[in-house]
Design an enzyme around this catalytic site. Structure first.
Site, PDB file in Angstrom:
ATOM      1  N   ARG A  61       6.606 -16.927  14.171  1.00 50.24           N
ATOM      2  CA  ARG A  61       5.300 -17.467  14.516  1.00 50.24           C
ATOM      3  C   ARG A  61       4.191 -16.496  14.102  1.00 50.24           C
ATOM      4  O   ARG A  61       3.136 -16.897  13.612  1.00 50.24           O
ATOM      5  CB  ARG A  61       5.243 -17.724  16.024  1.00 50.24           C
ATOM      6  N   HIS A  65       0.961 -17.172  11.755  1.00 47.99           N
ATOM      7  CA  HIS A  65      -0.412 -16.893  12.194  1.00 47.99           C
ATOM      8  C   HIS A  65      -1.102 -15.915  11.246  1.00 47.99           C
ATOM      9  O   HIS A  65      -2.307 -15.997  11.031  1.00 47.99           O
ATOM     10  CB  HIS A  65      -0.428 -16.335  13.619  1.00 47.99           C
ATOM     11  N   ASN A  93      -3.538 -16.531  19.970  1.00 52.77           N
ATOM     12  CA  ASN A  93      -2.660 -15.370  19.855  1.00 52.77           C
ATOM     13  C   ASN A  93      -2.267 -14.784  21.191  1.00 52.77           C
ATOM     14  O   ASN A  93      -1.512 -13.823  21.233  1.00 52.77           O
ATOM     15  CB  ASN A  93      -3.366 -14.275  19.048  1.00 52.77           C
ATOM     16  N   HIS A 191       9.737 -25.014  15.011  1.00 49.68           N
ATOM     17  CA  HIS A 191       9.812 -25.262  16.456  1.00 49.68           C
ATOM     18  C   HIS A 191      11.224 -25.613  16.913  1.00 49.68           C
ATOM     19  O   HIS A 191      11.409 -26.082  18.030  1.00 49.68           O
ATOM     20  CB  HIS A 191       8.810 -26.331  16.861  1.00 49.68           C
TER      21      HIS A 191
HETATM   22  C1  HEM Z   1       1.976 -27.400  12.620  1.00 49.84           C
HETATM   23  C2  HEM Z   1       1.168 -26.754  13.393  1.00 49.84           C
HETATM   24  C3  HEM Z   1       1.632 -25.859  14.506  1.00 49.84           C
HETATM   25  C4  HEM Z   1       1.148 -25.837  15.764  1.00 49.84           C
HETATM   26  C5  HEM Z   1       0.032 -26.709  16.308  1.00 49.84           C
HETATM   27  C6  HEM Z   1       1.882 -24.861  16.503  1.00 49.84           C
HETATM   28  C7  HEM Z   1       1.653 -24.530  17.825  1.00 49.84           C
HETATM   29  C8  HEM Z   1       2.465 -23.727  18.577  1.00 49.84           C
HETATM   30  C9  HEM Z   1       2.282 -23.449  19.980  1.00 49.84           C
HETATM   31  C10 HEM Z   1       1.115 -23.938  20.810  1.00 49.84           C
HETATM   32  C11 HEM Z   1       3.320 -22.677  20.398  1.00 49.84           C
HETATM   33  C12 HEM Z   1       3.631 -22.219  21.809  1.00 49.84           C
HETATM   34  C13 HEM Z   1       3.099 -20.884  22.171  1.00 49.84           C
HETATM   35  C14 HEM Z   1       3.345 -20.598  23.622  1.00 49.84           C
HETATM   36  O1  HEM Z   1       3.026 -21.444  24.470  1.00 49.84           O
HETATM   37  O2  HEM Z   1       3.858 -19.516  23.920  1.00 49.84           O
HETATM   38  C15 HEM Z   1       4.148 -22.458  19.249  1.00 49.84           C
HETATM   39  C16 HEM Z   1       5.303 -21.723  19.262  1.00 49.84           C
HETATM   40  C17 HEM Z   1       6.027 -21.434  18.146  1.00 49.84           C
HETATM   41  N1  HEM Z   1       5.723 -21.790  16.853  1.00 49.84           N
HETATM   42 FE1  HEM Z   1       4.309 -23.064  16.274  1.00 49.84          FE
HETATM   43  N2  HEM Z   1       2.808 -24.297  15.687  1.00 49.84           N
HETATM   44  C18 HEM Z   1       2.690 -24.863  14.457  1.00 49.84           C
HETATM   45  C19 HEM Z   1       3.404 -24.535  13.326  1.00 49.84           C
HETATM   46  C20 HEM Z   1       4.352 -23.553  13.293  1.00 49.84           C
HETATM   47  C21 HEM Z   1       4.940 -23.020  12.081  1.00 49.84           C
HETATM   48  C22 HEM Z   1       4.512 -23.405  10.677  1.00 49.84           C
HETATM   49  C23 HEM Z   1       5.863 -22.109  12.467  1.00 49.84           C
HETATM   50  C24 HEM Z   1       6.759 -21.263  11.616  1.00 49.84           C
HETATM   51  C25 HEM Z   1       7.258 -21.649  10.491  1.00 49.84           C
HETATM   52  C26 HEM Z   1       5.866 -22.092  13.909  1.00 49.84           C
HETATM   53  C27 HEM Z   1       6.731 -21.353  14.670  1.00 49.84           C
HETATM   54  C28 HEM Z   1       6.672 -21.274  16.040  1.00 49.84           C
HETATM   55  C29 HEM Z   1       7.687 -20.595  16.833  1.00 49.84           C
HETATM   56  C30 HEM Z   1       8.925 -19.925  16.305  1.00 49.84           C
HETATM   57  C31 HEM Z   1       7.270 -20.685  18.163  1.00 49.84           C
HETATM   58  C32 HEM Z   1       7.970 -20.095  19.394  1.00 49.84           C
HETATM   59  C33 HEM Z   1       7.336 -18.786  19.726  1.00 49.84           C
HETATM   60  C34 HEM Z   1       7.990 -18.058  20.904  1.00 49.84           C
HETATM   61  O3  HEM Z   1       9.059 -18.446  21.363  1.00 49.84           O
HETATM   62  O4  HEM Z   1       7.383 -17.064  21.332  1.00 49.84           O
HETATM   63  N3  HEM Z   1       4.922 -22.958  14.372  1.00 49.84           N
HETATM   64  N4  HEM Z   1       3.603 -23.090  18.145  1.00 49.84           N
HETATM   65  C1  LIG Z   2      -0.516  -9.900  21.963  1.00 47.83           C
HETATM   66  C2  LIG Z   2      -1.960  -9.817  22.195  1.00 47.83           C
HETATM   67  O1  LIG Z   2      -2.636  -8.956  21.678  1.00 47.83           O
HETATM   68  N1  LIG Z   2      -2.456 -10.725  23.004  1.00 47.83           N
HETATM   69  C3  LIG Z   2      -3.863 -10.799  23.322  1.00 47.83           C
HETATM   70  C4  LIG Z   2      -4.403 -12.140  22.892  1.00 47.83           C
HETATM   71  O2  LIG Z   2      -5.717 -12.338  23.335  1.00 47.83           O
HETATM   72  C5  LIG Z   2      -5.949 -12.158  24.732  1.00 47.83           C
HETATM   73  C6  LIG Z   2      -7.415 -12.420  24.996  1.00 47.83           C
HETATM   74  O3  LIG Z   2      -7.812 -13.639  24.502  1.00 47.83           O
HETATM   75  C7  LIG Z   2      -5.522 -10.762  25.202  1.00 47.83           C
HETATM   76  O4  LIG Z   2      -5.672 -10.653  26.606  1.00 47.83           O
HETATM   77  C8  LIG Z   2      -4.059 -10.543  24.809  1.00 47.83           C
HETATM   78  O5  LIG Z   2      -3.680  -9.228  25.135  1.00 47.83           O
END
Ligand code: HEM
Ligand SMILES: CC(=O)N[C@H]1CO[C@H](CO)[C@@H](O)[C@@H]1O
Ligand SMILES: *[C@@H]1O[C@H](CO)[C@@H](O)[C@H](O)[C@H]1NC(C)=O
Ligand SMILES: *[C@@H]1O[C@H](CO)[C@@H](O)[C@H](O)[C@H]1NC(C)=O
Length: 323
Positions: A61, A65, A93, A191
């Site tokens: 992720r 980003h 982030n 995802h």
């Molecule tokens: C298409 C648009 C995308 C949106 C709107 C999106 C949005 C998000 C959001 C909101 C989360 C959850 C974060 C959280 O609540 O902790 C997430 C997690 C994640 N996303 Fe996406 N994402 C997108 C595309 C992608 C792409 C292109 C990748 C990688 C190729 C990706 C890989 C991941 C992974 C691996 C997680 C899990 C992160 C974790 O477990 O900490 N996402 N994404």
């Molecule tokens: C990992 C990281 O740096 N997270 C930061 C993302 O942004 C918030 C504020 O919007 C910080 O509090 C987090 O530490």
């Protein structure tokens, strides 16, 4: 020679010419300057991600980003300073993790080859190795990226797709970076691993149109299960994006989305466009017959977004600060 072929030839020559005037990424960019670079990265990943598969999700992720904001230039790794709020501190982030993994790999590389391997390449390589580690495909990563010196929180807010985005906006945001509709469908498959915070779906579950309703595009039985885990106002709880196999990189994501069980609105949105819907259904029907191959290809493409090469940017000494 037909006019068409002639034009094609001219176009080809033009491409070759353009390619030769600016530095490009290439496979094995460090093969002379730091011959073991990729090995060192892989060793670290094998030793550390193996025991912590959730870190793999975090790093993939983070690479995404990085690339979507100012290109894959390591800007996501920079910390804020007194004068500047960096991408790291933008709302999307807040839930990024795994910065210490990148820092650790960087110090291992600095010991062997000081000032040679960029933080942006490290991120791309760790992401690749981490996916392999948790059962995903392998792909070759062209390297030679250089690190940027700028990171601006607001740019992350505008350029990163939101989990509330509809398909029109998602397609626009991907196309703005040069990625295709297919890339959108393929990379969303990221995802298949990891977690999401309940806050990001509470509107879908509890108040979709402001009338205390549930998002009709979500399978009602699944919505009921999610409600048990995500109570209203609950901000720290997380749910698996691919329940049951959120630690392994497989094609389940598409089966889930096809069953209207995608976690975010942005996941469900893939069913609202003919091309993305066909891709979802095809992978779901064929047990992801082409997903592994597609994912590698799209990750390579993503890894080219806005890269700095040649004399642009710098090779950061520490990933969190500019030199
Ligand atoms: C298409 C648009 C995308 C949106 C709107 C999106 C949005 C998000 C959001 C909101 C989360 C959850 C974060 C959280 O609540 O902790 C997430 C997690 C994640 N996303 Fe996406 N994402 C997108 C595309 C992608 C792409 C292109 C990748 C990688 C190729 C990706 C890989 C991941 C992974 C691996 C997680 C899990 C992160 C974790 O477990 O900490 N996402 N994404
Ligand atoms: C990992 C990281 O740096 N997270 C930061 C993302 O942004 C918030 C504020 O919007 C910080 O509090 C987090 O530490
Ligand atoms: C998609 O979202 C954008 C921005 O929120 C909005 O302007 C647009 O009308 C929406 N499109 C559809 C088809 O719902
Ligand atoms: C649901 O949304 C509406 C409109 O935005 C708001 O007035 C109401 O307070 C919300 N209800 C809950 C329970 O949050």
């Amino acid at each position: 020679m037909s006019g068409f072929r002639y034009f094609g030839m001219m176009f080809f020559c033009l491409l070759v010419f353009m390619g030769s005037t600016e530095a490009q990424l290439q496979l094995g960019f460090y093969s002379r300057s730091c011959p073991n670079a990729e090995r060192i990265v892989q060793d670290y990943v094998n030793r550390h991600i193996h025991n912590a598969p959730s870190l793999a999700a975090a790093i993939i992720r983070m690479h995404f980003h990085d690339c979507f904001v100012r290109g894959c230039d390591g800007s996501v790794l920079l910390s804020s300073t007194k004068k500047n709020q960096a991408e790291k501190d933008a709302i999307p982030n807040q839930t990024l993790r795994g910065f210490n993994v990148i820092d650790a790999v960087k110090s291992a590389l600095e010991k062997k080859c000081p000032g040679v391997v960029s933080c942006s390449d490290i991120l791309a390589l760790v992401a690749r190795d981490a996916v392999l580690m948790i059962g995903g495909p392998h792909w070759d990563v062209p390297t030679g990226r250089r690190d940027g010196r700028v990171s601006i929180a607001n740019e992350a807010l505008f350029n990163l797709p939101s989990p509330f985005a509809n398909i029109t906006v998602l397609k626009q945001q991907f196309s703005a970076t040069g990625l295709s509709v297919k890339d959108l469908a393929v990379l969303s498959g990221g995802h298949t691993i990891g977690i999401g915070h309940c806050t990001l779906i509470s509107n879908r579950l509890y108040n979709f149109t402001g009338k205390g309703d549930t998002d009709p595009s979500l399978d009602p039985r699944y919505a009921a299960q999610l409600k048990k885990k995500c109570k209203p106002g609950n901000s720290n709880t997380v749910v698996e994006m691919d329940p049951g196999s959120f630690k392994s990189f497989d094609e389940d994501y598409y089966t889930i989305v096809a069953k209207r069980r995608g976690l975010f609105q942005s996941d469900s949105a893939l069913l609202d466009d003919a091309e993305t819907r066909d891709y979802v259904r095809f992978q779901s029907r064929t047990q992801g017959s082409t997903f592994a191959q597609d994912f590698g290809e799209s990750m390579v493409k993503m890894g080219y977004i806005g890269v700095l090469t040649g004399k642009q940017g710098e090779i950061r000494k520490r990933c969190a600060v500019v030199n």
